[in-house]
Design a protein around this motif. Structure first.
Motif, PDB file in Angstrom:
ATOM      1  N   PRO A  94       0.824  -1.214   0.000  1.00  0.00           N
ATOM      2  CA  PRO A  94       0.000   0.000   0.000  1.00  0.00           C
ATOM      3  C   PRO A  94       0.858   1.264   0.000  1.00  0.00           C
ATOM      4  O   PRO A  94       1.789   1.398   0.788  1.00  0.00           O
ATOM      5  CB  PRO A  94      -0.816  -0.129   1.286  1.00  0.00           C
ATOM      6  N   VAL A  95       0.528   2.182  -0.901  1.00  0.00           N
ATOM      7  CA  VAL A  95       1.335   3.377  -1.120  1.00  0.00           C
ATOM      8  C   VAL A  95       0.431   4.609  -1.135  1.00  0.00           C
ATOM      9  O   VAL A  95      -0.727   4.533  -1.545  1.00  0.00           O
ATOM     10  CB  VAL A  95       2.139   3.265  -2.443  1.00  0.00           C
ATOM     11  N   GLY A  96       0.981   5.710  -0.675  1.00  0.00           N
ATOM     12  CA  GLY A  96       0.276   6.980  -0.760  1.00  0.00           C
ATOM     13  C   GLY A  96       1.224   8.049  -1.264  1.00  0.00           C
ATOM     14  O   GLY A  96       2.406   8.051  -0.918  1.00  0.00           O
ATOM     15  N   VAL A  97       0.709   8.953  -2.094  1.00  0.00           N
ATOM     16  CA  VAL A  97       1.504  10.067  -2.600  1.00  0.00           C
ATOM     17  C   VAL A  97       0.655  11.327  -2.542  1.00  0.00           C
ATOM     18  O   VAL A  97      -0.573  11.267  -2.666  1.00  0.00           O
ATOM     19  CB  VAL A  97       2.001   9.803  -4.047  1.00  0.00           C
ATOM     20  N   ASP A  98       1.312  12.450  -2.302  1.00  0.00           N
ATOM     21  CA  ASP A  98       0.590  13.720  -2.312  1.00  0.00           C
ATOM     22  C   ASP A  98       1.518  14.832  -2.751  1.00  0.00           C
ATOM     23  O   ASP A  98       2.746  14.718  -2.643  1.00  0.00           O
ATOM     24  CB  ASP A  98       0.005  14.040  -0.938  1.00  0.00           C
ATOM     25  N   LEU A  99       0.913  15.898  -3.246  1.00  0.00           N
ATOM     26  CA  LEU A  99       1.617  17.114  -3.656  1.00  0.00           C
ATOM     27  C   LEU A  99       0.964  18.303  -2.972  1.00  0.00           C
ATOM     28  O   LEU A  99      -0.263  18.387  -2.928  1.00  0.00           O
ATOM     29  CB  LEU A  99       1.494  17.319  -5.175  1.00  0.00           C
ATOM     30  N   GLU A 100       1.780  19.202  -2.463  1.00  0.00           N
ATOM     31  CA  GLU A 100       1.257  20.421  -1.858  1.00  0.00           C
ATOM     32  C   GLU A 100       2.038  21.615  -2.375  1.00  0.00           C
ATOM     33  O   GLU A 100       3.266  21.577  -2.477  1.00  0.00           O
ATOM     34  CB  GLU A 100       1.351  20.367  -0.335  1.00  0.00           C
ATOM     35  N   LEU A 101       1.317  22.669  -2.688  1.00  0.00           N
ATOM     36  CA  LEU A 101       1.919  23.913  -3.152  1.00  0.00           C
ATOM     37  C   LEU A 101       2.436  24.704  -1.946  1.00  0.00           C
ATOM     38  O   LEU A 101       1.750  24.836  -0.932  1.00  0.00           O
ATOM     39  CB  LEU A 101       0.867  24.739  -3.896  1.00  0.00           C
ATOM     40  N   VAL A 102       3.653  25.201  -2.051  1.00  0.00           N
ATOM     41  CA  VAL A 102       4.205  26.034  -0.989  1.00  0.00           C
ATOM     42  C   VAL A 102       3.591  27.424  -1.123  1.00  0.00           C
ATOM     43  O   VAL A 102       3.746  28.081  -2.143  1.00  0.00           O
ATOM     44  CB  VAL A 102       5.749  26.110  -1.083  1.00  0.00           C
ATOM     45  N   ASP A 103       2.888  27.856  -0.087  1.00  0.00           N
ATOM     46  CA  ASP A 103       2.197  29.147  -0.089  1.00  0.00           C
ATOM     47  C   ASP A 103       2.824  30.044   0.971  1.00  0.00           C
ATOM     48  O   ASP A 103       2.538  29.893   2.167  1.00  0.00           O
ATOM     49  CB  ASP A 103       0.709  28.943   0.195  1.00  0.00           C
ATOM     50  N   PRO A 104       3.680  30.981   0.563  1.00  0.00           N
ATOM     51  CA  PRO A 104       4.370  31.831   1.548  1.00  0.00           C
ATOM     52  C   PRO A 104       3.424  32.670   2.401  1.00  0.00           C
ATOM     53  O   PRO A 104       3.786  33.077   3.501  1.00  0.00           O
ATOM     54  CB  PRO A 104       5.252  32.742   0.686  1.00  0.00           C
TER      55      PRO A 104
END
Length: 200
Positions: A94-104
């Motif tokens: 089982p694998v999980g991946v995520d992306l998050e935008l860096v918001d200053p």
């Protein structure tokens, strides 16, 4: 563990994550879902050596993506999309991946963070806090995706420890995750996180 940046790239082993930059900016959930699915089909067709049409991605009752085509019983998949980048993770567990935008300029959602995470973020310099938060939140999302629960498990109920710029752990869980930072066209910075769990 492999981080790959091209649809044409194949991974020599698993786990692997493809981070594919596209020119698309989905405006809603339907468009994001379509972009994820089409990109994942192209990546997996290349990786598995089959035509795009043979790669079938279905979903379980909780909405978790499942590879229903070739190698369906042997491989686990996870998908994410942010700012035109699609993440496709493939593993034998089982694998999980995520992306998050860096918001200053983004505020910290303090009520959604574990007390240990708040202490860590409060202790670092303000200029580095947005990237640290994006890494931490991507790690939290990757973990609940790997569990298959999503945030039915409240995000404040478990703590992420950032071990290094490229590694994290979920406190109390015998698995370390990997982090990667990408600059999307030199204009945006995104934090990517991936974790693979034991089957048990």
């Amino acid at each position: 563990m492999h981080w790959l940046r091209s649809i044409a790239a194949t991974a020599p082993s698993y786990p692997a994550v493809w981070l594919i930059e596209t020119q698309q900016r989905p405006r809603n959930l339907v468009e994001r879902s379509r972009l994820r699915r089409e990109t994942a089909q192209a990546v997996l067709a290349q990786q598995l050596g089959c035509p795009d049409g043979e790669v079938v991605i279905s979903h379980d009752p909780a909405g978790q993506p499942r590879l229903a085509g070739p190698h369906a019983s042997a491989l686990h998949i996870s998908l994410a999309t942010r700012a035109g980048v699609v993440a496709v993770a493939l593993a034998r567990r089982p694998v999980g991946v995520d992306l998050e935008l860096v918001d200053p300029d983004g505020p910290l959602p303090r009520e959604a963070l574990h007390a240990d995470e708040l202490r860590t973020l409060d202790a670092i310099e303000a200029v580095t806090r947005p990237l640290a938060f994006a890494r931490l939140w991507a790690a939290k999302e990757a973990y609940v995706k790997a569990l298959g629960t999503g945030f039915a498990r409240p995000p404040e109920s478990f703590a992420v420890s950032l071990l290094a710029p490229d590694r994290f752990r979920i406190d109390g869980v015998a698995a370390e995750g990997m982090l990667h930072t990408i600059e999307n066209g030199g204009q945006e910075i995104l934090a990517a996180a991936m974790i693979v769990l034991d089957e048990a």
